[in-house]
Design a protein around this motif. Structure first.
Motif, mmCIF file in Angstrom:
data_model
loop_
_atom_site.group_PDB
_atom_site.id
_atom_site.type_symbol
_atom_site.label_atom_id
_atom_site.label_comp_id
_atom_site.label_asym_id
_atom_site.label_seq_id
_atom_site.Cartn_x
_atom_site.Cartn_y
_atom_site.Cartn_z
ATOM 1 N N ASN A 77 5.184 -4.199 -0.424
ATOM 2 C CA ASN A 77 4.098 -3.245 -0.244
ATOM 3 C C ASN A 77 4.196 -2.162 -1.318
ATOM 4 O O ASN A 77 5.162 -1.391 -1.321
ATOM 5 C CB ASN A 77 4.167 -2.597 1.149
ATOM 6 N N PRO A 78 3.234 -2.100 -2.239
ATOM 7 C CA PRO A 78 3.304 -1.098 -3.305
ATOM 8 C C PRO A 78 3.124 0.339 -2.817
ATOM 9 O O PRO A 78 3.479 1.280 -3.518
ATOM 10 C CB PRO A 78 2.153 -1.489 -4.238
ATOM 11 N N TYR A 79 2.552 0.510 -1.602
ATOM 12 C CA TYR A 79 2.229 1.852 -1.112
ATOM 13 C C TYR A 79 2.788 2.070 0.296
ATOM 14 O O TYR A 79 2.880 1.139 1.096
ATOM 15 C CB TYR A 79 0.708 2.063 -1.074
ATOM 16 N N ARG A 80 3.131 3.326 0.580
ATOM 17 C CA ARG A 80 3.405 3.763 1.946
ATOM 18 C C ARG A 80 2.216 4.613 2.374
ATOM 19 O O ARG A 80 1.769 5.481 1.622
ATOM 20 C CB ARG A 80 4.676 4.611 2.023
ATOM 21 N N GLY A 137 1.096 -6.706 0.894
ATOM 22 C CA GLY A 137 0.182 -5.915 1.713
ATOM 23 C C GLY A 137 0.288 -6.199 3.189
ATOM 24 O O GLY A 137 -0.680 -6.042 3.926
ATOM 25 N N SER A 138 1.463 -6.609 3.645
ATOM 26 C CA SER A 138 1.626 -6.950 5.064
ATOM 27 C C SER A 138 1.658 -5.720 5.950
ATOM 28 O O SER A 138 1.384 -5.802 7.149
ATOM 29 C CB SER A 138 2.915 -7.758 5.256
ATOM 30 N N ALA A 139 2.005 -4.550 5.397
ATOM 31 C CA ALA A 139 2.055 -3.319 6.186
ATOM 32 C C ALA A 139 0.897 -2.391 5.834
ATOM 33 O O ALA A 139 0.135 -1.973 6.704
ATOM 34 C CB ALA A 139 3.393 -2.607 5.976
ATOM 35 N N THR A 140 0.759 -2.067 4.555
ATOM 36 C CA THR A 140 -0.348 -1.225 4.114
ATOM 37 C C THR A 140 -1.146 -1.982 3.053
ATOM 38 O O THR A 140 -0.601 -2.791 2.316
ATOM 39 C CB THR A 140 0.162 0.108 3.531
ATOM 40 N N ASP A 141 -2.434 -1.714 2.980
ATOM 41 C CA ASP A 141 -3.318 -2.521 2.137
ATOM 42 C C ASP A 141 -2.984 -2.328 0.662
ATOM 43 O O ASP A 141 -2.968 -1.207 0.146
ATOM 44 C CB ASP A 141 -4.772 -2.152 2.399
ATOM 45 N N CYS A 142 -2.735 -3.443 -0.015
ATOM 46 C CA CYS A 142 -2.360 -3.381 -1.436
ATOM 47 C C CYS A 142 -3.555 -3.080 -2.328
ATOM 48 O O CYS A 142 -3.385 -2.795 -3.521
ATOM 49 C CB CYS A 142 -1.684 -4.682 -1.862
ATOM 50 N N TYR A 143 -4.788 -3.124 -1.786
ATOM 51 C CA TYR A 143 -5.983 -2.789 -2.551
ATOM 52 C C TYR A 143 -6.721 -1.604 -1.936
ATOM 53 O O TYR A 143 -7.945 -1.524 -2.008
ATOM 54 C CB TYR A 143 -6.914 -3.996 -2.661
#
Length: 361
Positions: A77-80, A137-143
């Motif tokens: 996940n690239p983002y929190r 993107g399993s936790a937060t949307d990667c897009y």
């Protein structure tokens, strides 16, 4: 005169209606009417909370799990945090570990892993690394919207493309179309699949439930674009919420026509702070239905808001959960979903070179 709490109200473009205190916080604070006639100003004059992004240097980026009810064993996940603001998001409680609210902070105070591509390259290059599908993107949307400028997901896909490493991603955003130049060639070689989450075709409900995600018709167009480019597509129908998004079959029909060939669903999950946040949301948007919805949710969880038992946490238990499951199975069988299981290929993997280092061959 006694204190009067300021009633919750919907905030434009946001899912949560408050900065709910997280579970590690010793005290909670809230506004109240002090009796000086300021309540109307407080209700009408609140500015829309702005999105803030903080950079993070991650120590590692591939997360591993051994949960028996999850089909993948590693994710990225690239983002929190997530600007889409979906009120039901089970990842909201992770903001508590950052001393931030799982409410408004989760969707307005985002953490971006600026070294995500570099760390991914390092982890894939380690001696003895064994490839397996990475779920992005399993936790937060990667897009989510900030990806337009930050392009962290794009950088991740470039590393995976170079390494010929299989991946599957799930998103609610049409932003995935930007990266078709990377995804389509990988898909043709059996290395990529994309799942689009469509919880409902009701645009009004969608605006309240997932305020900054793409509209349902736009997600269907994205599905069609992906399918026409040769990308194996599926839909996520998660979460199913009794008496709220009741159009599962219509969503499946529309997604099938757009090119989706696999589908899955989960019922609503309310771990930790998600439960009070969802109750707040119901009181703001659907007060007359709130008690009935929560009664059915608890019926699927053995009388509780949530039960984390691996055997039931995704699909629930009881009559109502069985009804949702039967509806899904019948619609899937009628339309043709999940008839062929596509296994992504891990045999093409080759460790990527050091950053900036090209290959001689």
């Amino acid at each position: 005169m006694g204190e009067v709490a300021i009633p919750l109200q919907a905030l434009k473009g946001r899912g949560a209606a408050s900065r709910l205190a997280h579970r590690f916080q010793a005290e909670d604070r809230g506004g109240f009417d002090d009796g000086w006639g300021s309540l109307p100003d407080l209700l009408d004059g609140q500015p829309a909370p702005a999105t803030q992004v903080t950079w993070e240097d991650a120590k590692s980026v591939i997360a591993r799990n051994a949960s028996p009810d999850i089909y993948f064993d590693r994710s990225l996940n690239p983002y929190r945090g997530c600007e889409h603001g979906c009120i039901y998001c089970y990842a909201r409680p992770t903001h508590s570990y950052l001393n931030l609210s799982p409410g408004l902070d989760f969707e307005t105070r985002l953490i971006a892993k600026r070294n995500v591509a570099q760390k991914l390259r390092e982890e894939l290059s380690r001696p003895g690394y064994q490839p397996s599908v990475i779920a992005i993107g399993s936790a937060t949307d990667c897009y989510q919207p900030v990806e337009r400028e930050l392009r962290l997901t794009r950088a991740v896909l470039e590393v995976l493309s170079e390494a010929r490493h299989p991946f599957a991603l799930v998103t609610k955003s049409s932003g995935v179309e930007r990266d078709l130049d990377l995804i389509a060639p990988m898909a043709r070689d059996g290395l990529a699949a994309v799942y689009i989450t469509i919880t409902t075709l009701d645009a009004d409900l969608c605006r309240k439930l997932e305020p900054r995600a793409a509209a349902p018709h736009r997600r269907l167009r994205t599905l069609r674009t992906l399918a026409e480019a040769g990308v194996p597509c599926g839909i996520s129908l998660a979460p199913q919420i009794p008496f709220l998004n009741e159009d599962m079959e219509q969503v499946m029909e529309a997604a099938w026509e757009a090119g989706a060939r696999s589908a899955f669903y989960h019922v609503l999950r309310l771990p930790w702070e998600v439960a009070p946040l969802f109750r707040e949301w119901l009181e703001v948007h659907y007060p007359q239905r709130a008690a009935r919805i929560m009664a059915r949710v608890q019926e699927m969880r053995g009388g509780k808001d949530y039960d984390a038992d691996f055997a039931t946490r995704m699909k629930g238990s009881g009559v109502w959960a069985q009804l949702i499951g039967q509806r899904f199975q019948k619609a899937a069988a009628r339309l043709g979903y999940n008839r062929e299981r596509r296994v992504l290929d891990s045999t093409q993997f080759r460790p990527p070179g050091a950053a900036g280092q090209g290959s001689l061959f």
